[in-house]
Enzyme design. Structure first.
Site, PDB file in Angstrom:
ATOM      1  N   TYR A  72      13.490  75.313  39.290  1.00  0.00           N
ATOM      2  CA  TYR A  72      13.262  75.007  40.711  1.00  0.00           C
ATOM      3  C   TYR A  72      14.315  74.041  41.236  1.00  0.00           C
ATOM      4  O   TYR A  72      14.848  74.199  42.331  1.00  0.00           O
ATOM      5  CB  TYR A  72      11.864  74.406  40.906  1.00  0.00           C
ATOM      6  CG  TYR A  72      11.485  74.277  42.372  1.00  0.00           C
ATOM      7  CD1 TYR A  72      10.787  75.291  43.007  1.00  0.00           C
ATOM      8  CD2 TYR A  72      11.858  73.157  43.110  1.00  0.00           C
ATOM      9  CE1 TYR A  72      10.467  75.193  44.356  1.00  0.00           C
ATOM     10  CE2 TYR A  72      11.541  73.051  44.449  1.00  0.00           C
ATOM     11  CZ  TYR A  72      10.838  74.070  45.070  1.00  0.00           C
ATOM     12  OH  TYR A  72      10.532  73.967  46.406  1.00  0.00           O
ATOM     13  N   PHE A 124      29.056  86.735  66.561  1.00  0.00           N
ATOM     14  CA  PHE A 124      28.271  87.851  66.029  1.00  0.00           C
ATOM     15  C   PHE A 124      26.858  87.808  66.622  1.00  0.00           C
ATOM     16  O   PHE A 124      26.420  86.773  67.099  1.00  0.00           O
ATOM     17  CB  PHE A 124      28.231  87.781  64.491  1.00  0.00           C
ATOM     18  CG  PHE A 124      27.463  88.923  63.901  1.00  0.00           C
ATOM     19  CD1 PHE A 124      27.941  90.224  64.038  1.00  0.00           C
ATOM     20  CD2 PHE A 124      26.259  88.727  63.262  1.00  0.00           C
ATOM     21  CE1 PHE A 124      27.222  91.299  63.530  1.00  0.00           C
ATOM     22  CE2 PHE A 124      25.543  89.800  62.745  1.00  0.00           C
ATOM     23  CZ  PHE A 124      26.021  91.083  62.882  1.00  0.00           C
ATOM     24  N   ASP A 125      26.152  88.945  66.583  1.00  0.00           N
ATOM     25  CA  ASP A 125      24.871  89.006  67.313  1.00  0.00           C
ATOM     26  C   ASP A 125      23.838  87.991  66.829  1.00  0.00           C
ATOM     27  O   ASP A 125      23.124  87.409  67.631  1.00  0.00           O
ATOM     28  CB  ASP A 125      24.293  90.432  67.364  1.00  0.00           C
ATOM     29  CG  ASP A 125      24.087  91.044  66.002  1.00  0.00           C
ATOM     30  OD1 ASP A 125      24.582  90.475  65.025  1.00  0.00           O
ATOM     31  OD2 ASP A 125      23.424  92.095  65.912  1.00  0.00           O
ATOM     32  N   ASP A 214      32.543  80.798  61.028  1.00  0.00           N
ATOM     33  CA  ASP A 214      31.615  81.828  60.570  1.00  0.00           C
ATOM     34  C   ASP A 214      32.448  82.680  59.623  1.00  0.00           C
ATOM     35  O   ASP A 214      33.309  83.448  60.033  1.00  0.00           O
ATOM     36  CB  ASP A 214      31.099  82.642  61.769  1.00  0.00           C
ATOM     37  CG  ASP A 214      30.206  83.802  61.333  1.00  0.00           C
ATOM     38  OD1 ASP A 214      30.144  84.095  60.120  1.00  0.00           O
ATOM     39  OD2 ASP A 214      29.593  84.433  62.211  1.00  0.00           O
ATOM     40  N   ALA A 216      31.873  85.013  57.097  1.00  0.00           N
ATOM     41  CA  ALA A 216      31.376  86.187  56.375  1.00  0.00           C
ATOM     42  C   ALA A 216      32.501  86.998  55.712  1.00  0.00           C
ATOM     43  O   ALA A 216      32.383  87.427  54.576  1.00  0.00           O
ATOM     44  CB  ALA A 216      30.580  87.075  57.338  1.00  0.00           C
ATOM     45  N   LYS A 257      28.782  89.831  52.450  1.00  0.00           N
ATOM     46  CA  LYS A 257      30.065  90.493  52.748  1.00  0.00           C
ATOM     47  C   LYS A 257      31.072  90.115  51.673  1.00  0.00           C
ATOM     48  O   LYS A 257      31.129  90.747  50.630  1.00  0.00           O
ATOM     49  CB  LYS A 257      30.567  90.101  54.150  1.00  0.00           C
ATOM     50  CG  LYS A 257      29.833  90.790  55.286  1.00  0.00           C
ATOM     51  CD  LYS A 257      28.548  90.111  55.614  1.00  0.00           C
ATOM     52  CE  LYS A 257      27.944  90.558  56.920  1.00  0.00           C
ATOM     53  NZ  LYS A 257      26.654  89.891  57.157  1.00  0.00           N
ATOM     54  N   HIS A 449      18.849  95.922  69.670  1.00  0.00           N
ATOM     55  CA  HIS A 449      19.341  97.127  68.988  1.00  0.00           C
ATOM     56  C   HIS A 449      18.568  97.470  67.732  1.00  0.00           C
ATOM     57  O   HIS A 449      18.496  98.623  67.337  1.00  0.00           O
ATOM     58  CB  HIS A 449      20.840  97.006  68.684  1.00  0.00           C
ATOM     59  CG  HIS A 449      21.195  95.844  67.808  1.00  0.00           C
ATOM     60  ND1 HIS A 449      21.068  94.548  68.227  1.00  0.00           N
ATOM     61  CD2 HIS A 449      21.657  95.788  66.543  1.00  0.00           C
ATOM     62  CE1 HIS A 449      21.460  93.740  67.250  1.00  0.00           C
ATOM     63  NE2 HIS A 449      21.815  94.464  66.219  1.00  0.00           N
TER      64      HIS A 449
HETATM   65  N1  F0G Z   1      28.333  86.403  60.905  1.00  0.00           N
HETATM   66  C1  F0G Z   1      28.988  87.571  60.916  1.00  0.00           C
HETATM   67  C2  F0G Z   1      30.402  87.634  61.375  1.00  0.00           C
HETATM   68  C3  F0G Z   1      28.332  88.742  60.500  1.00  0.00           C
HETATM   69  O1  F0G Z   1      28.987  89.893  60.530  1.00  0.00           O
HETATM   70  C4  F0G Z   1      26.993  88.656  60.062  1.00  0.00           C
HETATM   71  C5  F0G Z   1      26.264  89.841  59.630  1.00  0.00           C
HETATM   72  C6  F0G Z   1      26.365  87.405  60.059  1.00  0.00           C
HETATM   73  C7  F0G Z   1      27.079  86.302  60.494  1.00  0.00           C
HETATM   74  C8  F0G Z   1      24.946  87.227  59.613  1.00  0.00           C
HETATM   75  O2  F0G Z   1      24.841  87.322  58.234  1.00  0.00           O
HETATM   76  O3  F0G Z   1      23.449  89.362  57.825  1.00  0.00           O
HETATM   77  O4  F0G Z   1      23.783  87.627  56.060  1.00  0.00           O
HETATM   78  O5  F0G Z   1      22.361  87.154  58.010  1.00  0.00           O
HETATM   79  N2  F0G Z   1      26.685  90.983  59.823  1.00  0.00           N
HETATM   80  C9  F0G Z   1      26.126  92.228  59.349  1.00  0.00           C
HETATM   81  C10 F0G Z   1      26.869  93.364  59.969  1.00  0.00           C
HETATM   82  C11 F0G Z   1      24.662  92.350  59.422  1.00  0.00           C
HETATM   83  O6  F0G Z   1      26.407  94.509  59.808  1.00  0.00           O
HETATM   84  O7  F0G Z   1      27.936  93.158  60.557  1.00  0.00           O
HETATM   85  P1  F0G Z   1      23.539  87.908  57.505  1.00  0.00           P
END
Ligand code: F0G
Length: 457
Positions: A72, A124-125, A214, A216, A257, A449
């Protein structure tokens, strides 16, 4: 004669995939309300809905799962992950989270207040969601050139420094940090140059604002810097990563990613103040500070994946595959965001379905057509994903309307890419017979979406 480039790995384990008939797909998609997120994955032949958590782990990653420490508190797996993140990014404090948006949630809970402004490049969304749900504003300062899909620029994900400066002047006291997304997913997986990161950092210092990456797809961004930016050809990916992160104060990471794991994420920073605040929120939302929503075994796999995927050969194999698909689309003259991005091809849907009005969501219609054609699942990164303006509640038609074909890492071969290209060509050949798009029957208030219900017009 130069030898052609082959994959930097060989295959040890496979997963069968199945084709379906057009009439089956018609039925399944109707049942899914024409929203591909609602399709069962077994109804999909080639799945390009995302490159997130869908990559193939290496034998070394799988081996590391067996020696995960599931304690833990104070698990050795955490320290392995922490050491790897320290070494690759230069950030001292590392806080695990279960995925990228969880890292955003934890950190933004500490930093973002109602009425704040968060400037950045095509948030990102989920990033936008975490800002707007806190009644703050995500201000997009991406260069205008990113909107013109046919323009070939090496760093089309860049921040427009003048736009950023304007926001910093206008809303100075309401800006907790600047966010830069590397690579810029929403603009087409387009990279940000080191020069641009340097300029953002310089401006941020002038206004005394921290910079958050960010991250990823930071390794893919480093690949593009190495192969496209003057002065970087001789540097290793790891050296470039250290140089990029030295220009930021912290990062949020979706490890799904560029760490090539199925689940995982983290926050890393040199700001003690951020870390101390985030620790508290992290414990409440995610778990204790040495696991934060992750299994010990997953932290091991993340550490190995980060190390492997910041090596040139692995990235070269991956990005050449995206370029291969792009070259096939060029043959058929199918318009996409140029040049090809790091993780995906973004088809410029309004340029394909020229007879479909923007109010009828061309990219969603193209997504539907590609699935019906061959069981290939892409996803709309366009007018539906853009959500409504939080103030006016109008649809936002000011960005691009893409069908994204995201390529999972180390998962499909170029034969699959050929199927994708030809399926798209078949749709492209009958584009003029497609005169109508989609209509929304039901939608959620935010991030619509994922759950939207549509009908075909
Ligand atoms: N930032 C970026 C640039 C992303 O592309 C994503 C996720 C996230 C943050 C969020 O990360 O999914 O681990 O919570 N992108 C995926 C996509 C879902 O299909 O582009 P997460």
């Amino acid at each position: 004669m130069d030898l052609p480039l082959a994959e930097s790995w060989k295959i040890k384990m496979i997963e069968p995939i199945r084709k379906s008939t057009r009439s089956e797909r018609e039925r399944w998609l109707k049942e899914a309300h024409y929203n591909v997120f609602k399709l069962k994955a077994e109804y999909v032949y080639i799945d390009l809905i995302t490159d997130s958590g869908t990559g193939a782990m290496s034998d070394r990653q799988w081996a590391s799962l067996m020696i995960g420490d599931e304690s833990y508190a104070g698990a050795t797996s955490f320290f392995k992950m922490e050491e790897t993140v320290n070494r690759i990014t230069g950030f001292k404090y590392v806080l695990p989270t279960h995925q990228g948006r969880a890292a955003e949630n934890v950190l933004f809970s500490c930093l973002v207040k109602e009425g704040d402004y968060i400037p950045g490049n095509s948030h990102f969304d989920t990033t936008k969601g975490h800002i707007e749900s806190r009644k703050a504003f995500a201000i997009d300062c991406t260069i205008d050139e990113a909107l013109n899909t046919q323009l070939e620029l090496p760093f089309k994900g860049n921040v427009d420094i003048q736009k950023l400066e304007k926001v910093l002047i206008e809303h100075n006291d309401k800006i907790p940090f600047i966010i830069v997304t590397i690579t810029n997913n929403a603009a087409g997986g387009q990279p940000v140059s080191m020069q641009n990161l340097r300029e953002v950092s310089r401006l941020a210092k002038k206004f005394n604002k921290p910079v958050l990456f960010d991250s990823a797809r930071f390794a893919e961004n480093a690949y593009f810097i190495k192969t496209r930016e003057k002065g970087y050809a001789g540097k290793t990916i790891k050296e470039i990563c250290r140089e990029m992160f030295a220009l930021a104060d912290g990062m949020t990471m979706s490890a799904k990613k560029d760490a090539v794991v199925n689940m995982g994420g983290f926050i890393a920073t040199n700001m003690e103040e951020w870390y101390e605040q985030a620790k508290i929120k992290g414990i409440v939302f995610e778990g204790y500070v040495t696991y934060g929503g992750m299994n010990g075994r997953d932290m091991n796999a993340l550490a190995v994946g980060l190390d492997e995927n910041t090596e040139f050969e692995n990235l070269e194999t991956r990005i050449r595959q995206i370029e291969y698909l792009a070259a096939r689309l060029d043959e058929f003259e199918i318009p996409y965001q140029r040049p090809a991005g790091g993780h995906a091809i973004f088809i410029d849907a309004p340029k394909v379905l020229t007879k479909v009005a923007k109010e009828e969501f061309p990219a969603q219609r193209l997504t539907v057509e590609l699935y019906l054609e061959a069981g290939i699942r892409g996803c709309e990164i366009g007018y539906i994903l853009a959500d409504r303006d939080p103030v006016t509640r109008e649809n936002r038609f000011d960005g691009n309307d893409f069908l994204r074909l995201a390529i999972p890492r180390r998962t499909y071969t170029n034969n699959h890419m050929d199927v994708v290209a030809v399926a798209l060509k078949n749709v492209f050949d009958r584009r003029n017979s497609i005169t109508h798009g989609m209509a929304i029957e039901w939608e959620a208030e935010l991030m619509r979406h994922f759950t939207v219900k549509l009908k075909r017009l």
